[in-house]
Design a protein around this motif. Structure first.
Motif, PDB file in Angstrom:
ATOM      1  N   VAL A   1     -28.974  10.294  40.839  1.00 24.24           N
ATOM      2  CA  VAL A   1     -27.948  10.977  41.632  1.00 24.24           C
ATOM      3  C   VAL A   1     -26.920  11.587  40.691  1.00 24.24           C
ATOM      4  N   LYS A   2     -26.549  12.823  40.963  1.00 21.87           N
ATOM      5  CA  LYS A   2     -25.603  13.540  40.118  1.00 21.87           C
ATOM      6  C   LYS A   2     -24.195  12.963  40.262  1.00 21.87           C
ATOM      7  N   THR A   3     -23.550  12.731  39.137  1.00 24.58           N
ATOM      8  CA  THR A   3     -22.149  12.307  39.152  1.00 24.58           C
ATOM      9  C   THR A   3     -21.269  13.529  38.903  1.00 24.58           C
ATOM     10  N   TRP A   4     -20.002  13.407  39.236  1.00 24.64           N
ATOM     11  CA  TRP A   4     -19.103  14.553  39.122  1.00 24.64           C
ATOM     12  C   TRP A   4     -18.075  14.375  38.017  1.00 24.64           C
ATOM     13  N   GLU A   5     -18.304  13.389  37.166  1.00 28.01           N
ATOM     14  CA  GLU A   5     -17.420  13.224  36.020  1.00 28.01           C
ATOM     15  C   GLU A   5     -17.687  14.319  34.993  1.00 28.01           C
ATOM     16  N   ARG A   6     -16.636  14.788  34.381  1.00 29.33           N
ATOM     17  CA  ARG A   6     -16.772  15.849  33.391  1.00 29.33           C
ATOM     18  C   ARG A   6     -17.467  15.319  32.144  1.00 29.33           C
ATOM     19  N   VAL A   7     -18.472  16.048  31.673  1.00 32.82           N
ATOM     20  CA  VAL A   7     -19.190  15.672  30.459  1.00 32.82           C
ATOM     21  C   VAL A   7     -18.558  16.407  29.283  1.00 32.82           C
ATOM     22  N   THR A   8     -18.040  15.649  28.322  1.00 31.34           N
ATOM     23  CA  THR A   8     -17.407  16.251  27.147  1.00 31.34           C
ATOM     24  C   THR A   8     -18.223  16.035  25.881  1.00 31.34           C
ATOM     25  N   HIS A   9     -19.176  15.139  25.914  1.00 32.30           N
ATOM     26  CA  HIS A   9     -20.106  14.935  24.804  1.00 32.30           C
ATOM     27  C   HIS A   9     -21.301  14.143  25.327  1.00 32.30           C
ATOM     28  N   PHE A  10     -22.370  14.158  24.556  1.00 35.32           N
ATOM     29  CA  PHE A  10     -23.596  13.486  24.975  1.00 35.32           C
ATOM     30  C   PHE A  10     -23.636  12.056  24.442  1.00 35.32           C
ATOM     31  N   HIS A  11     -24.205  11.171  25.263  1.00 38.70           N
ATOM     32  CA  HIS A  11     -24.432   9.784  24.867  1.00 38.70           C
ATOM     33  C   HIS A  11     -25.933   9.512  24.859  1.00 38.70           C
ATOM     34  N   GLY A  12     -26.399   8.814  23.855  1.00 40.30           N
ATOM     35  CA  GLY A  12     -27.802   8.447  23.804  1.00 40.30           C
ATOM     36  C   GLY A  12     -28.186   7.543  24.959  1.00 40.30           C
ATOM     37  N   GLY A  13     -29.371   7.759  25.518  1.00 39.18           N
ATOM     38  CA  GLY A  13     -29.841   6.933  26.612  1.00 39.18           C
ATOM     39  C   GLY A  13     -29.385   7.381  27.981  1.00 39.18           C
ATOM     40  N   GLU A  14     -28.606   8.467  28.053  1.00 34.20           N
ATOM     41  CA  GLU A  14     -28.160   8.982  29.349  1.00 34.20           C
ATOM     42  C   GLU A  14     -28.925  10.255  29.695  1.00 34.20           C
ATOM     43  N   LEU A  15     -28.976  10.535  30.984  1.00 35.14           N
ATOM     44  CA  LEU A  15     -29.702  11.691  31.490  1.00 35.14           C
ATOM     45  C   LEU A  15     -28.710  12.706  32.036  1.00 35.14           C
TER      46      LEU A  15
END
Length: 225
Positions: free
Chosen positions: A41-55
């Motif tokens: 399910v899509k979250t609406w938090e702003r993505v400011t950088h990538f984290h390993g293991g996340e989609l």
């Protein structure tokens, strides 16, 4: 991916992005990345950088390069569609590109058969004979030229139908590269039938293009001879 690589498949990648919606991914800058939870399910938090293991989902290439630091020729990007996958990265962002062409395996297999090689060799020899005889104005030469040209036509059709009875090779229209091939070499630095073929080479290998003789240049074989 879970069925092919197992439960820990995401550990094999630095970044995983789904539903990027190419080619808009390369053209628009107003679509931010969103993260997906464990249920997809899509979250609406702003993505400011990538984290390993996340989609992640959606996004755009400008943010992607900013978050990863992967710019220009440091990137080798593979895709299976010349326009929606490869054109944007190589023209706008200077990425190196690789095309995955599944038809290539069949074409290579046919090109390596004895029948194909023999037919091509005779076709090229026949054309040299035709060119050499065209300056002879005798009736005998005229009849021989007609016969050779008829045989040349039949050979060309035979070579074409070896690949496909309707339209021939994907990569060639008789002697000339097909439109698809011209677009392919314009937007792809390398191409292969499968990305797994690169496992046969070390990571630091360099692929050099073949030198193609121009119409006014002599063949290398003739120079050596």
């Amino acid at each position: 991916m879970r069925h092919m690589l197992g439960e820990t498949w995401m550990e094999l990648f630095d970044v995983v992005v789904t539903s990027a919606r190419k080619p808009s991914f390369y053209q628009r800058t107003d679509r931010p990345f969103r993260s997906l939870d464990n249920k997809g399910v899509k979250t609406w938090e702003r993505v400011t950088h990538f984290h390993g293991g996340e989609l992640y989902t959606e996004g755009n290439v400008e943010q992607f390069m900013k978050f990863t630091g992967w710019y220009g020729p440091k990137v080798l990007y593979f895709g299976d569609h010349v326009y929606s996958d490869l054109m944007g990265p190589i023209l706008k962002h200077g990425w190196r590109t690789g095309a995955i062409i599944h038809d290539l395996e069949k074409e290579i297999r046919i090109s390596n058969t004895e029948e194909f090689r023999r037919s091509v060799t005779w076709l090229l020899s026949l054309q040299e004979l035709i060119e050499a005889l065209q300056t002879d104005n005798s009736d005998q030469a005229y009849e021989l030229l007609r016969e050779w040209k008829r045989e040349r036509y039949m050979l060309r059709e035979e070579l074409k139908t070896m690949f496909n009875p309707q339209f021939g090779s994907v990569f060639r229209t008789y002697h000339n590269p097909s439109y698809f091939t011209r677009r392919l070499v314009r937007f792809a630095d390398i191409y292969s039938s499968s990305i797994s073929n690169l496992l046969n080479y070390p990571n630091d290998v360099t692929f050099y293009p073949r030198r193609q003789a121009l119409p006014h240049e002599p063949c290398i074989e003739q120079i050596i001879a």
